[in-house]
Design an enzyme around this catalytic site. Structure first.
Site, PDB file in Angstrom:
ATOM      1  N   GLY A 199       0.973  -1.252  -0.006  1.00  0.00           N
ATOM      2  CA  GLY A 199       0.067   0.037  -0.007  1.00  0.00           C
ATOM      3  C   GLY A 199       0.784   1.189   0.074  1.00  0.00           C
ATOM      4  N   HIS A 200       1.955   1.157   0.075  1.00  0.00           N
ATOM      5  CA  HIS A 200       3.052   2.487   0.022  1.00  0.00           C
ATOM      6  C   HIS A 200       4.231   2.212  -0.966  1.00  0.00           C
ATOM      7  CE1 HIS A 200       5.265   5.727   2.009  1.00  0.00           C
ATOM      8  NE2 HIS A 200       4.216   6.198   2.716  1.00  0.00           N
ATOM      9  N   PHE A 201       3.940   2.696  -1.826  1.00  0.00           N
ATOM     10  CA  PHE A 201       2.605   3.200  -2.729  1.00  0.00           C
ATOM     11  C   PHE A 201       2.744   2.183  -3.818  1.00  0.00           C
ATOM     12  CE2 PHE A 201       4.195   7.224  -0.809  1.00  0.00           C
ATOM     13  CZ  PHE A 201       3.300   7.676  -0.144  1.00  0.00           C
TER      14      PHE A 201
END
Length: 143
Positions: free
Chosen positions: A49-51
């Site tokens: 999720g990052h990123f």
């Protein structure tokens, strides 16, 4: 050649997967200095999720890695054996460059001041010899 393996590190600090960010310790002077490394790999959960499309290690995790490294010279002292070092404060935190999968994060912490149950360390994280993060860390040793 490393001074401590990840197994040795786990004997000193309570962190475990997925929040253990020390792979080995290269240099150690108890109560004074540590140089440790963390291998940043793409399969770490944070990169989901990052990123997406541009994986970047969050700055807070770089600081956590520095805090884990900084606790090692303190907990290596006979007077603190079996204790836990807690992060008590952060000052002058600066991020200089991105850390991405494939990087080897070198973590250096010099203990500047040590009192009864507290210490202050000057911390720097490097990738390829370039500073990516620096901070002043305050540690509290649990009784």
């Amino acid at each position: 050649m490393s001074v401590m393996t990840v197994t040795d590190v786990m004997k000193l600090i309570p962190n475990r997967f997925p929040i253990l960010y020390i792979d080995r310790v290269e240099e150690l002077i108890p109560g004074e200095h540590v140089v440790a490394t963390k291998n940043v790999t793409y399969n770490e959960h944070v990169f989901q999720g990052h990123f997406p499309g541009e994986p970047v290690l969050p700055g807070v995790l770089i600081v956590e890695a520095l805090a884990q490294a900084g606790s090692i010279p303190l907990l290596s002292l006979e007077s603190f054996k079996g204790k836990t070092a807690y992060l008590g404060g952060l000052n002058h935190v600066k991020f200089r460059k991105k850390v991405t999968p494939g990087d080897v994060l070198t973590l250096q912490v010099d203990i500047l001041k040590l009192k009864e149950y507290a210490g202050i360390g000057k911390a720097k994280a490097f990738v390829d010899g370039k500073v990516v993060c620096e901070a002043e860390l305050t540690f509290i040793i649990g009784r």
